[in-house]
Design a protein around this motif. Structure first.
Motif, short mmCIF file in Angstrom:
data_model
loop_
_atom_site.label_atom_id
_atom_site.label_comp_id
_atom_site.label_asym_id
_atom_site.label_seq_id
_atom_site.Cartn_x
_atom_site.Cartn_y
_atom_site.Cartn_z
N THR A 174 0.84 -1.20 0.00
CA THR A 174 0.00 0.00 0.00
C THR A 174 0.86 1.24 0.00
O THR A 174 1.80 1.36 0.79
CB THR A 174 -0.94 0.00 1.23
N MET A 175 0.54 2.15 -0.91
CA MET A 175 1.17 3.47 -0.91
C MET A 175 0.21 4.41 -0.19
O MET A 175 -0.98 4.45 -0.50
CB MET A 175 1.36 3.94 -2.34
N VAL A 176 0.74 5.18 0.76
CA VAL A 176 -0.08 6.13 1.50
C VAL A 176 0.26 7.53 1.01
O VAL A 176 1.43 7.92 1.02
CB VAL A 176 0.17 6.02 3.01
N GLU A 177 -0.76 8.29 0.59
CA GLU A 177 -0.51 9.65 0.07
C GLU A 177 -1.00 10.72 1.01
O GLU A 177 -1.19 11.87 0.61
CB GLU A 177 -1.17 9.80 -1.32
N GLY A 178 -1.24 10.39 2.28
CA GLY A 178 -1.59 11.43 3.25
C GLY A 178 -3.01 11.31 3.73
O GLY A 178 -3.68 10.30 3.46
N GLY A 179 -3.44 12.34 4.46
CA GLY A 179 -2.65 13.48 4.89
C GLY A 179 -2.00 13.27 6.25
O GLY A 179 -1.75 12.14 6.68
N GLY A 180 -1.77 14.38 6.93
CA GLY A 180 -0.98 14.37 8.15
C GLY A 180 -1.60 13.61 9.30
O GLY A 180 -0.87 13.05 10.14
N GLU A 181 -2.93 13.57 9.38
CA GLU A 181 -3.59 12.83 10.47
C GLU A 181 -3.36 11.33 10.29
O GLU A 181 -3.00 10.62 11.23
CB GLU A 181 -5.10 13.13 10.48
N VAL A 182 -3.58 10.87 9.08
CA VAL A 182 -3.42 9.44 8.80
C VAL A 182 -1.96 9.02 8.94
O VAL A 182 -1.64 7.98 9.52
CB VAL A 182 -3.98 9.13 7.39
N ILE A 183 -1.06 9.85 8.44
CA ILE A 183 0.37 9.49 8.50
C ILE A 183 0.82 9.40 9.96
O ILE A 183 1.54 8.46 10.35
CB ILE A 183 1.21 10.49 7.68
N PHE A 184 0.37 10.34 10.81
CA PHE A 184 0.73 10.24 12.23
C PHE A 184 0.25 8.90 12.81
O PHE A 184 1.00 8.21 13.51
CB PHE A 184 0.11 11.40 13.04
N SER A 185 -1.02 8.53 12.52
CA SER A 185 -1.56 7.29 13.09
C SER A 185 -0.76 6.07 12.64
O SER A 185 -0.58 5.12 13.41
CB SER A 185 -3.03 7.11 12.69
N LEU A 186 -0.30 6.10 11.39
CA LEU A 186 0.48 4.96 10.89
C LEU A 186 1.83 4.88 11.60
O LEU A 186 2.30 3.79 11.95
CB LEU A 186 0.66 5.05 9.37
N PHE A 187 2.47 6.04 11.84
CA PHE A 187 3.72 6.02 12.62
C PHE A 187 3.43 5.54 14.04
O PHE A 187 4.18 4.73 14.59
CB PHE A 187 4.36 7.41 12.66
N GLU A 188 2.35 6.03 14.62
CA GLU A 188 2.01 5.67 16.01
C GLU A 188 1.80 4.15 16.13
O GLU A 188 2.19 3.54 17.13
CB GLU A 188 0.71 6.41 16.40
N ALA A 189 1.20 3.55 15.09
CA ALA A 189 0.94 2.11 15.11
C ALA A 189 2.15 1.30 14.66
O ALA A 189 2.10 0.07 14.64
CB ALA A 189 -0.26 1.80 14.20
N GLY A 190 3.24 1.97 14.30
CA GLY A 190 4.45 1.26 13.88
C GLY A 190 4.29 0.53 12.57
O GLY A 190 4.91 -0.51 12.35
N LEU A 191 3.47 1.10 11.67
CA LEU A 191 3.15 0.38 10.44
C LEU A 191 3.89 0.90 9.21
O LEU A 191 3.67 0.42 8.11
CB LEU A 191 1.63 0.46 10.18
N VAL A 192 4.76 1.91 9.38
CA VAL A 192 5.41 2.51 8.20
C VAL A 192 6.71 1.76 7.88
O VAL A 192 7.63 1.70 8.71
CB VAL A 192 5.70 4.01 8.43
N ASP A 193 6.78 1.18 6.68
CA ASP A 193 8.00 0.47 6.24
C ASP A 193 8.93 1.39 5.48
O ASP A 193 10.14 1.17 5.47
CB ASP A 193 7.61 -0.71 5.32
N GLU A 194 8.38 2.38 4.79
CA GLU A 194 9.19 3.22 3.91
C GLU A 194 8.53 4.59 3.82
O GLU A 194 7.30 4.70 3.78
CB GLU A 194 9.22 2.56 2.51
N LEU A 195 9.37 5.63 3.81
CA LEU A 195 8.86 7.00 3.62
C LEU A 195 9.68 7.66 2.52
O LEU A 195 10.92 7.67 2.58
CB LEU A 195 9.02 7.80 4.92
N THR A 196 9.00 8.21 1.51
CA THR A 196 9.68 9.10 0.57
C THR A 196 9.05 10.47 0.73
O THR A 196 7.83 10.63 0.73
CB THR A 196 9.58 8.60 -0.89
N LEU A 197 9.92 11.45 0.91
CA LEU A 197 9.47 12.81 1.23
C LEU A 197 10.14 13.78 0.28
O LEU A 197 11.37 13.93 0.28
CB LEU A 197 9.87 13.12 2.67
N TYR A 198 9.32 14.43 -0.54
CA TYR A 198 9.84 15.46 -1.42
C TYR A 198 9.74 16.79 -0.67
O TYR A 198 8.65 17.18 -0.21
CB TYR A 198 9.03 15.52 -2.72
N VAL A 199 10.87 17.47 -0.52
CA VAL A 199 10.89 18.76 0.16
C VAL A 199 11.07 19.84 -0.90
O VAL A 199 12.14 19.97 -1.51
CB VAL A 199 12.03 18.84 1.20
#
Ligand SMILES: NC(=O)c1ccc[n+]([C@@H]2O[C@H](COP(=O)([O-])OP(=O)(O)OC[C@H]3O[C@@H](n4cnc5c(N)ncnc54)[C@H](OP(=O)(O)O)[C@@H]3O)[C@@H](O)[C@H]2O)c1
Ligand SMILES: Nc1nc(=O)c(N)c(NC[C@H](O)[C@H](O)[C@H](O)COP(=O)(O)O)[nH]1
Length: 221
Positions: A152-177
């Motif tokens: 699964t690719m997650v495209e946001g937003g910030g509320e969902v991404i926080f919850s995924l980090f909180e649940a320890g479910l993020v395997d990979e992050l690509t961040l364009y700055v």
């Protein structure tokens, strides 16, 4: 489930402005990379906040990439997934057109009449509510895996991404700055939610690359 979070932020870490409408941060090369990541995924997930703000389509733009998926025996587009505890997705949202299968992850607090209307609009409903009345992502991912969604690719937003980090479910992050300043204390950031006060999730930086007029940072979770 392998979970790849992708997002574009301003130099000050904002996903969009305080108005919460879409801000174009990526350039052409980054949007093309995003299209490639989508094409590699079994599903693309966003929160209902992103659906309400951006009305995204979440399909693969490049016809060759869609053809390649079909040659591999897959649908041309990955499935679309919306975390939407209370079934607030509008029935005319672009994610509900017939371009791809669309799952709505809801809690048992969602109004049954709304769920019927969304089913009529083409949504597949997955009930996976946590104790807080929001979507329990671990349970939801188990349910999606039964349908063959393994990446699964997650495209946001910030509320969902926080919850995924909180649940320890993020395997990979690509961040364009991108090289713009958005500012605003109410503007969404990469990870909003309640925020961490200790036990901060740590990532491993595995790539730094100049893309367009910004920087692509790649991390493992
Ligand atoms: N630059 C980028 O890469 C990028 C990408 C995406 C979005 N954006 C921007 O981000 C903004 C939207 O972000 P957002 O943070 O407001 O919304 P979001 O993360 O897309 O959606 C948040 C909503 O998802 C629902 N949800 C269900 N289960 C959840 C759970 N376990 N944890 C967290 N949320 C859950 C909640 O609504 P319910 O309680 O009703 O279920 C919550 O309010 C927009 O301004 C959009 O333009 C930017
Ligand atoms: N990678 C990226 N760079 C950006 O500058 C930006 N604003 C987004 N925003 C992500 C958000 O989820 C958008 O709503 C979808 O990128 C729209 O997707 P569609 O083109 O409608 O399929 N994403």
């Amino acid at each position: 489930m392998y979970v790849h979070v992708n997002a574009a932020v301003s130099v000050d870490g904002k996903l969009s402005s305080r108005r919460r409408d879409q801000v174009t941060i990526s350039g052409d090369a980054d949007f093309d990379r995003v299209d490639r990541v989508r094409a590699d995924a079994d599903a693309v997930l966003v929160g209902v906040g992103t659906v309400l703000a951006d009305d995204p389509h979440l399909t693969v733009d490049d016809a060759d990439r869609r053809d390649r998926r079909r040659r591999d025996g897959r649908d041309g587009n990955p499935a679309r997934v919306v975390a939407d505890s209370r079934a607030r997705t509008p029935t005319d949202a672009r994610v509900l057109d017939d371009a791809a299968t669309t799952y709505l992850l809801v809690s048992d607090r969602a109004d049954p009449a709304r769920l019927d209307a969304l089913r009529d609009a083409g949504a597949e409903i997955v009930v996976a509510g946590g104790d807080d009345g929001r979507v329990d992502f671990a349970a939801a991912f188990d349910a999606l895996a039964v349908d063959g969604v393994e990446r699964t690719m997650v495209e946001g937003g910030g509320e969902v991404i926080f919850s995924l980090f909180e649940a320890g479910l993020v395997d990979e992050l690509t961040l364009y700055v991108g090289s713009l300043v958005v500012g605003g204390r109410e503007a969404p950031t990469l990870a909003d939610g309640e925020g961490f006060v200790d036990d901060f999730p740590r990532l491993e930086l595995v790539g730094v690359e100049r893309v367009d007029d910004g920087v692509l940072l790649s991390y493992e979770g």
